[in-house]
Design a protein around this motif. Structure first.
Motif, PDB file in Angstrom:
ATOM      1  N   LEU A  18      38.703  25.105  27.231  1.00 43.20           N
ATOM      2  CA  LEU A  18      37.318  24.871  27.627  1.00 43.20           C
ATOM      3  C   LEU A  18      36.472  26.100  27.352  1.00 43.20           C
ATOM      4  CD1 LEU A  18      37.867  23.112  31.064  1.00 43.20           C
ATOM      5  CD2 LEU A  18      37.282  22.055  28.898  1.00 43.20           C
ATOM      6  N   ASN A  19      35.276  25.857  26.921  1.00 44.01           N
ATOM      7  CA  ASN A  19      34.314  26.932  26.737  1.00 44.01           C
ATOM      8  C   ASN A  19      33.613  27.154  28.079  1.00 44.01           C
ATOM      9  OD1 ASN A  19      32.463  28.769  25.904  1.00 44.01           O
ATOM     10  ND2 ASN A  19      31.413  27.421  24.477  1.00 44.01           N
ATOM     11  N   PHE A  20      33.797  28.335  28.653  1.00 45.87           N
ATOM     12  CA  PHE A  20      33.239  28.594  29.974  1.00 45.87           C
ATOM     13  C   PHE A  20      31.719  28.669  29.966  1.00 45.87           C
ATOM     14  CE2 PHE A  20      37.540  30.534  30.560  1.00 45.87           C
ATOM     15  CZ  PHE A  20      37.999  29.529  31.395  1.00 45.87           C
ATOM     16  N   ARG A  21      31.125  28.913  28.817  1.00 43.69           N
ATOM     17  CA  ARG A  21      29.670  28.982  28.739  1.00 43.69           C
ATOM     18  C   ARG A  21      29.028  27.618  28.518  1.00 43.69           C
ATOM     19  NH1 ARG A  21      27.654  34.200  28.158  1.00 43.69           N
ATOM     20  NH2 ARG A  21      29.287  35.737  27.905  1.00 43.69           N
ATOM     21  N   SER A  22      29.826  26.574  28.382  1.00 38.49           N
ATOM     22  CA  SER A  22      29.267  25.248  28.111  1.00 38.49           C
ATOM     23  C   SER A  22      28.473  24.718  29.296  1.00 38.49           C
ATOM     24  CB  SER A  22      30.363  24.270  27.733  1.00 38.49           C
ATOM     25  OG  SER A  22      31.235  24.059  28.821  1.00 38.49           O
ATOM     26  N   PHE A  67      14.398  23.601  42.596  1.00 37.04           N
ATOM     27  CA  PHE A  67      15.621  23.496  43.388  1.00 37.04           C
ATOM     28  C   PHE A  67      16.783  22.964  42.553  1.00 37.04           C
ATOM     29  CE2 PHE A  67      12.522  23.415  46.968  1.00 37.04           C
ATOM     30  CZ  PHE A  67      12.967  24.582  47.570  1.00 37.04           C
ATOM     31  N   ALA A  68      16.496  22.063  41.624  1.00 34.62           N
ATOM     32  CA  ALA A  68      17.551  21.589  40.717  1.00 34.62           C
ATOM     33  C   ALA A  68      18.041  22.726  39.827  1.00 34.62           C
ATOM     34  CB  ALA A  68      17.032  20.434  39.868  1.00 34.62           C
ATOM     35  N   PHE A  69      17.134  23.604  39.407  1.00 34.54           N
ATOM     36  CA  PHE A  69      17.511  24.760  38.593  1.00 34.54           C
ATOM     37  C   PHE A  69      18.429  25.694  39.372  1.00 34.54           C
ATOM     38  CE2 PHE A  69      16.563  29.165  37.276  1.00 34.54           C
ATOM     39  CZ  PHE A  69      17.055  29.103  35.978  1.00 34.54           C
ATOM     40  N   VAL A  70      18.107  25.924  40.637  1.00 34.78           N
ATOM     41  CA  VAL A  70      18.947  26.795  41.465  1.00 34.78           C
ATOM     42  C   VAL A  70      20.336  26.174  41.641  1.00 34.78           C
ATOM     43  CG1 VAL A  70      19.213  27.752  43.788  1.00 34.78           C
ATOM     44  CG2 VAL A  70      17.011  27.882  42.638  1.00 34.78           C
ATOM     45  N   ILE A  71      20.382  24.874  41.897  1.00 30.06           N
ATOM     46  CA  ILE A  71      21.673  24.196  42.048  1.00 30.06           C
ATOM     47  C   ILE A  71      22.464  24.247  40.748  1.00 30.06           C
ATOM     48  CG2 ILE A  71      22.734  21.937  42.419  1.00 30.06           C
ATOM     49  CD1 ILE A  71      20.443  21.418  44.447  1.00 30.06           C
ATOM     50  N   LEU A  72      21.810  23.986  39.619  1.00 34.83           N
ATOM     51  CA  LEU A  72      22.497  24.050  38.323  1.00 34.83           C
ATOM     52  C   LEU A  72      22.980  25.464  38.016  1.00 34.83           C
ATOM     53  CD1 LEU A  72      20.334  21.750  36.041  1.00 34.83           C
ATOM     54  CD2 LEU A  72      22.725  21.440  36.648  1.00 34.83           C
ATOM     55  N   LEU A  73      22.214  26.458  38.413  1.00 34.22           N
ATOM     56  CA  LEU A  73      22.617  27.838  38.162  1.00 34.22           C
ATOM     57  C   LEU A  73      23.861  28.190  38.970  1.00 34.22           C
ATOM     58  CD1 LEU A  73      21.681  30.215  36.484  1.00 34.22           C
ATOM     59  CD2 LEU A  73      20.352  30.993  38.412  1.00 34.22           C
ATOM     60  N   PHE A  74      23.897  27.785  40.240  1.00 28.55           N
ATOM     61  CA  PHE A  74      25.096  28.030  41.037  1.00 28.55           C
ATOM     62  C   PHE A  74      26.288  27.251  40.490  1.00 28.55           C
ATOM     63  CE2 PHE A  74      22.284  29.656  44.414  1.00 28.55           C
ATOM     64  CZ  PHE A  74      22.986  30.816  44.706  1.00 28.55           C
ATOM     65  N   TRP A  75      26.050  26.022  40.016  1.00 28.13           N
ATOM     66  CA  TRP A  75      27.144  25.226  39.443  1.00 28.13           C
ATOM     67  C   TRP A  75      27.665  25.856  38.159  1.00 28.13           C
ATOM     68  CZ3 TRP A  75      26.852  22.226  34.821  1.00 28.13           C
ATOM     69  CH2 TRP A  75      27.979  21.464  34.589  1.00 28.13           C
ATOM     70  N   ALA A  76      26.762  26.371  37.326  1.00 24.27           N
ATOM     71  CA  ALA A  76      27.176  26.963  36.057  1.00 24.27           C
ATOM     72  C   ALA A  76      27.936  28.271  36.272  1.00 24.27           C
ATOM     73  CB  ALA A  76      25.960  27.212  35.175  1.00 24.27           C
ATOM     74  N   MET A  77      27.612  29.007  37.318  1.00 30.25           N
ATOM     75  CA  MET A  77      28.253  30.277  37.562  1.00 30.25           C
ATOM     76  C   MET A  77      29.453  30.171  38.516  1.00 30.25           C
ATOM     77  SD  MET A  77      24.839  32.669  37.719  1.00 30.25           S
ATOM     78  CE  MET A  77      25.624  33.854  38.712  1.00 30.25           C
ATOM     79  N   ALA A  78      29.785  28.946  38.917  1.00 29.98           N
ATOM     80  CA  ALA A  78      30.905  28.757  39.843  1.00 29.98           C
ATOM     81  C   ALA A  78      32.207  29.188  39.196  1.00 29.98           C
ATOM     82  CB  ALA A  78      30.988  27.286  40.246  1.00 29.98           C
ATOM     83  N   PRO A  79      33.106  29.724  40.001  1.00 31.71           N
ATOM     84  CA  PRO A  79      34.400  30.147  39.419  1.00 31.71           C
ATOM     85  C   PRO A  79      35.158  28.949  38.883  1.00 31.71           C
ATOM     86  CG  PRO A  79      34.287  30.659  41.781  1.00 31.71           C
ATOM     87  CD  PRO A  79      33.003  30.004  41.400  1.00 31.71           C
ATOM     88  N   LYS A  80      35.786  29.161  37.743  1.00 28.67           N
ATOM     89  CA  LYS A  80      36.573  28.105  37.117  1.00 28.67           C
ATOM     90  C   LYS A  80      38.011  28.186  37.641  1.00 28.67           C
ATOM     91  CE  LYS A  80      32.945  27.639  34.545  1.00 28.67           C
ATOM     92  NZ  LYS A  80      32.045  28.547  35.118  1.00 28.67           N
ATOM     93  N   GLU A  81      38.726  27.095  37.525  1.00 28.52           N
ATOM     94  CA  GLU A  81      40.103  27.090  38.025  1.00 28.52           C
ATOM     95  C   GLU A  81      41.035  27.905  37.161  1.00 28.52           C
ATOM     96  OE1 GLU A  81      41.638  22.953  36.830  1.00 28.52           O
ATOM     97  OE2 GLU A  81      39.931  22.594  38.121  1.00 28.52           O
ATOM     98  N   ASN A  82      40.675  28.203  35.917  1.00 26.51           N
ATOM     99  CA  ASN A  82      41.547  28.950  35.015  1.00 26.51           C
ATOM    100  C   ASN A  82      41.416  30.463  35.200  1.00 26.51           C
ATOM    101  OD1 ASN A  82      41.796  26.382  34.169  1.00 26.51           O
ATOM    102  ND2 ASN A  82      41.588  26.821  32.001  1.00 26.51           N
ATOM    103  N   ARG A  83      40.449  30.914  35.943  1.00 21.54           N
ATOM    104  CA  ARG A  83      40.234  32.364  36.060  1.00 21.54           C
ATOM    105  C   ARG A  83      41.229  32.978  36.997  1.00 21.54           C
ATOM    106  NH1 ARG A  83      33.733  33.246  36.296  1.00 21.54           N
ATOM    107  NH2 ARG A  83      33.315  32.290  34.317  1.00 21.54           N
TER     108      ARG A  83
END
Length: 83
Positions: A18-22, A67-83
């Motif tokens: 997976l591309n983590f920046r996707s 508010f959707a932008f803030v939620i999307l930003l937190f979702w995009a920066m959330a830790p991935k399970e592979n880290r």
């Protein structure tokens, strides 16, 4: 008789890389909405369209998008399970 190996197509069943920046690609919608709003304002100035009727609903829409932008930003920066 057994089938020849060249007749079979093998597929991998493992997890793909997976591309983590996707996840950040979803955030491109915010500048796109801004460009659409800017194009509308420029067209309103050029063609003398009234914008007073759209300002109040648009401000509510901009608050929702913020508010959707803030939620999307937190979702995009959330830790991935592979880290």
């Amino acid at each position: 008789m057994e089938p020849i190996d060249t007749d079979l197509e093998y597929t991998t069943s493992g997890s793909r890389e997976l591309n983590f920046r996707s996840r950040f690609n979803w955030l491109y919608i915010i500048p796109t909405l801004g460009l659409i709003w800017l194009a509308y304002i420029i067209a309103a100035v050029v063609f003398q369209w009234p914008v007073s009727g759209i300002v109040d609903p648009l401000m509510v829409f901009m608050l929702v998008v913020f508010f959707a932008f803030v939620i999307l930003l937190f979702w995009a920066m959330a830790p991935k399970e592979n880290r």
